[in-house]
Scaffold this motif. Structure first.
Motif, short mmCIF file in Angstrom:
data_model
loop_
_atom_site.label_atom_id
_atom_site.label_comp_id
_atom_site.label_asym_id
_atom_site.label_seq_id
_atom_site.Cartn_x
_atom_site.Cartn_y
_atom_site.Cartn_z
N GLN A 1 0.83 -1.20 0.00
CA GLN A 1 0.00 0.00 0.00
C GLN A 1 0.86 1.26 0.00
OE1 GLN A 1 -2.53 -0.75 3.43
NE2 GLN A 1 -4.13 -1.65 2.16
N HIS A 2 1.96 1.24 0.76
CA HIS A 2 2.87 2.40 0.75
C HIS A 2 3.46 2.61 -0.64
CE1 HIS A 2 6.08 5.16 1.79
NE2 HIS A 2 6.94 4.33 1.23
N ILE A 3 3.90 1.52 -1.27
CA ILE A 3 4.53 1.64 -2.58
C ILE A 3 3.51 2.13 -3.62
CG2 ILE A 3 5.67 0.35 -4.43
CD1 ILE A 3 6.81 -1.45 -2.10
N HIS A 4 2.27 1.65 -3.53
CA HIS A 4 1.23 2.15 -4.43
C HIS A 4 1.09 3.67 -4.32
CE1 HIS A 4 -1.07 -1.15 -6.42
NE2 HIS A 4 -0.51 -1.90 -5.48
N LEU A 5 1.11 4.17 -3.10
CA LEU A 5 0.97 5.61 -2.87
C LEU A 5 2.16 6.39 -3.42
CD1 LEU A 5 -0.45 5.67 0.76
CD2 LEU A 5 -1.65 6.41 -1.31
N LEU A 6 3.36 5.94 -3.08
CA LEU A 6 4.56 6.70 -3.45
C LEU A 6 4.88 6.59 -4.93
CD1 LEU A 6 6.57 8.51 -1.95
CD2 LEU A 6 8.12 6.56 -1.84
N ALA A 7 4.58 5.44 -5.54
CA ALA A 7 4.90 5.24 -6.96
C ALA A 7 4.19 6.26 -7.84
CB ALA A 7 4.53 3.83 -7.39
N GLU A 8 3.05 6.77 -7.38
CA GLU A 8 2.32 7.76 -8.17
C GLU A 8 3.10 9.06 -8.35
OE1 GLU A 8 -1.49 8.43 -6.50
OE2 GLU A 8 -2.19 6.36 -6.79
N LYS A 9 4.11 9.26 -7.54
CA LYS A 9 4.88 10.50 -7.58
C LYS A 9 6.10 10.41 -8.51
CE LYS A 9 2.03 11.99 -4.47
NZ LYS A 9 0.95 12.92 -4.85
N TYR A 10 6.31 9.26 -9.13
CA TYR A 10 7.49 9.07 -9.98
C TYR A 10 7.09 8.78 -11.42
CZ TYR A 10 10.44 8.85 -5.80
OH TYR A 10 11.10 9.15 -4.64
N ASP A 11 7.92 9.22 -12.35
CA ASP A 11 7.64 9.03 -13.78
C ASP A 11 8.32 7.78 -14.32
OD1 ASP A 11 6.15 11.33 -13.74
OD2 ASP A 11 7.79 12.62 -14.41
N ILE A 12 8.04 6.66 -13.69
CA ILE A 12 8.54 5.36 -14.14
C ILE A 12 7.46 4.34 -13.82
CG2 ILE A 12 11.05 5.70 -13.98
CD1 ILE A 12 10.16 4.13 -11.05
N TYR A 13 7.62 3.14 -14.35
CA TYR A 13 6.71 2.04 -14.02
C TYR A 13 7.32 1.19 -12.91
CZ TYR A 13 3.87 2.82 -18.23
OH TYR A 13 3.05 3.35 -19.18
N VAL A 14 6.48 0.72 -12.01
CA VAL A 14 6.91 -0.16 -10.92
C VAL A 14 5.97 -1.34 -10.84
CG1 VAL A 14 7.33 -0.37 -8.44
CG2 VAL A 14 7.81 1.79 -9.59
N ALA A 15 6.54 -2.54 -10.75
CA ALA A 15 5.76 -3.75 -10.52
C ALA A 15 6.03 -4.26 -9.12
CB ALA A 15 6.12 -4.81 -11.55
N LEU A 16 5.00 -4.80 -8.48
CA LEU A 16 5.12 -5.35 -7.13
C LEU A 16 5.08 -6.87 -7.17
CD1 LEU A 16 2.92 -2.96 -4.97
CD2 LEU A 16 5.33 -3.47 -4.62
N HIS A 17 6.02 -7.48 -6.45
CA HIS A 17 6.22 -8.94 -6.53
C HIS A 17 6.48 -9.48 -5.13
CE1 HIS A 17 7.66 -12.70 -8.35
NE2 HIS A 17 8.73 -12.63 -7.57
N THR A 18 6.10 -10.73 -4.89
CA THR A 18 6.51 -11.39 -3.65
C THR A 18 7.53 -12.47 -3.98
OG1 THR A 18 4.65 -12.96 -3.73
CG2 THR A 18 4.37 -10.94 -2.43
N ASP A 19 8.56 -12.55 -3.14
CA ASP A 19 9.70 -13.45 -3.36
C ASP A 19 9.40 -14.83 -2.75
OD1 ASP A 19 12.19 -14.13 -4.27
OD2 ASP A 19 13.31 -12.94 -2.80
N HIS A 20 10.38 -15.72 -2.86
CA HIS A 20 10.30 -17.12 -2.42
C HIS A 20 9.19 -17.43 -1.42
CE1 HIS A 20 14.16 -18.45 -4.16
NE2 HIS A 20 14.56 -17.21 -3.91
N CYS A 21 8.20 -18.18 -1.85
CA CYS A 21 7.19 -18.70 -0.93
C CYS A 21 7.15 -20.21 -1.08
CB CYS A 21 5.81 -18.12 -1.20
SG CYS A 21 4.54 -18.75 -0.06
N PRO A 22 7.70 -20.96 -0.12
CA PRO A 22 7.68 -22.42 -0.20
C PRO A 22 6.29 -22.97 0.10
CG PRO A 22 8.67 -21.73 1.87
CD PRO A 22 8.39 -20.47 1.08
N LYS A 23 6.12 -24.25 -0.12
CA LYS A 23 4.82 -24.89 0.06
C LYS A 23 4.27 -24.69 1.46
CE LYS A 23 2.57 -29.44 -0.15
NZ LYS A 23 2.79 -30.90 -0.36
N ASN A 24 5.15 -24.79 2.48
CA ASN A 24 4.66 -24.73 3.86
C ASN A 24 4.25 -23.32 4.31
OD1 ASN A 24 7.18 -23.58 4.12
ND2 ASN A 24 7.87 -24.90 5.78
#
Length: 344
Positions: free
Chosen positions: A77-100
């Motif tokens: 949510q913070h990144i969604h808010l702040l990204a609006e202030k920059y003239d670039i594209y940003v993608a949000l991703h989650t890293d390594h999530c194992p089965k457990n």
């Protein structure tokens, strides 16, 4: 610019593949580290990926909760808010999530995005990673396909891993992983292509392993075999034809030579995860601040200290600046400087 939508994200990945560069995928754990990455992307005029691991998300939720999903949502949510202030594209991703950890991390985040979409709101995250590398490949692909089908319905890209990245990261220790697990075979890559390409209206990334190791290493100490990626891609083209190559992700890049990194870009790597080196880049200027201001930070011999130097803002800002500069260096290495698609 707000965080990208699905089509913009696909365009980003296509641009990297066409022009043989890779996006920095920077792990963040706080507002301060997220701010550093966004500023670096903006200064280098590159689009990029900001990602959150299970451990980083748990940290972000604080000592009172230690809730992985809650921490990830908060950072997003913070990144969604702040990204609006920059003239670039940003993608949000989650890293390594194992089965457990699926039920405590990835699934709740998918549910959160589904709730948002039902209200006409944009996706919270643009992509997620399921790390089934330790599982038998058949089980890994079965779970991956089920997740990809759900992701496709919600315009989310799924990243998976075939094989195991060595070393230790985020509390997951693969230092004793069997040697054969450290190298994805052409047959493994073919299996991924056959199984996941069958999911309609989907897009996925593959973190293939070619000797990658998580951790801290001097340049040249990690012995990579980028030719593994080349062999796998050639096997896929042989079976499915030109244009069928997979979009690849480079994990465990600390200690890799620039030559090895650039070679992987030739074979389809379009995303490179950066975590360990960023941790040091953030911590190093803070340590310098503490050493230089020892008497002001500590109340030595009943003195009162110096608020100007023990105020957390005084040193966290230096950490932010250090991390920002390192992200910029990695952007240069990955050849993504001045590649933003914003306003094009």
């Amino acid at each position: 610019m707000p965080v990208v939508n699905y089509q913009q994200y696909c365009d980003m990945l296509d641009n990297a593949r066409k022009n043989k560069f890779a996006y920095v995928a920077a792990n963040v754990t706080s507002l301060t580290t997220a701010n550093a990455v966004l500023k670096a992307f903006a200064e280098m005029k590159t689009d990029g990926i900001i990602q959150v691991s299970t451990g980083g998300a748990q940290f972000a939720s604080g000592l009172g909760k230690e809730d992985m999903a809650l921490g990830a949502i908060s950072l997003a949510q913070h990144i969604h808010l702040l990204a609006e202030k920059y003239d670039i594209y940003v993608a949000l991703h989650t890293d390594h999530c194992p089965k457990n950890k699926l039920d405590d991390f990835l699934i709740p985040l998918l549910e959160e995005t589904e709730k948002r979409r039902a209200k006409g709101l944009p996706n919270l995250f643009n992509s997620h990673m399921f790390d089934g590398g330790e599982l038998p490949l058949d089980e890994n692909l079965k779970l991956s396909k089920e997740l990809l089908e759900r992701c496709a319905k919600n315009e989310i890209i799924l990243e998976i891993e075939a094989g195991v990245v060595g070393g230790e990261e985020d509390g997951v220790n693969n230092e004793d992983a069997p040697a054969e697990k450290l190298y994805t075979t052409p047959e493994d890559m073919l299996s991924v292509a056959r199984e996941l390409s069958s999911v309609p209206d989907s897009r996925f990334l593959l973190a293939a392993t070619f000797g990658n190791v998580h951790g801290v290493y001097k340049p040249g100490n990690v012995k990579l075999k980028p030719s593994i990626l080349k062999d796998g891609q050639e096997a896929i083209v042989s079976e499915f034809g030109e244009g069928s190559q997979l979009d690849l992700v480079f994990h465990g890049g600390s200690g890799s030579t620039i030559e090895d990194i650039h070679e992987t870009l030739e074979y389809g790597v379009i995303k490179m995860n950066v975590d360990t080196d960023l941790q040091y880049a953030f911590s190093r200027p803070i340590a310098d601040h503490f050493f230089k201001n020892y008497d002001g930070i500590l109340k030595v011999d009943s003195e009162v200290g110096n608020k100007k130097v023990y105020d957390p803002r005084s040193y966290l800002r230096k950490g932010e600046a250090g991390m920002k500069e390192h992200v910029k260096n990695v952007i240069r290495t990955l050849r993504s400087e001045n590649t933003t698609l914003f306003n094009k």
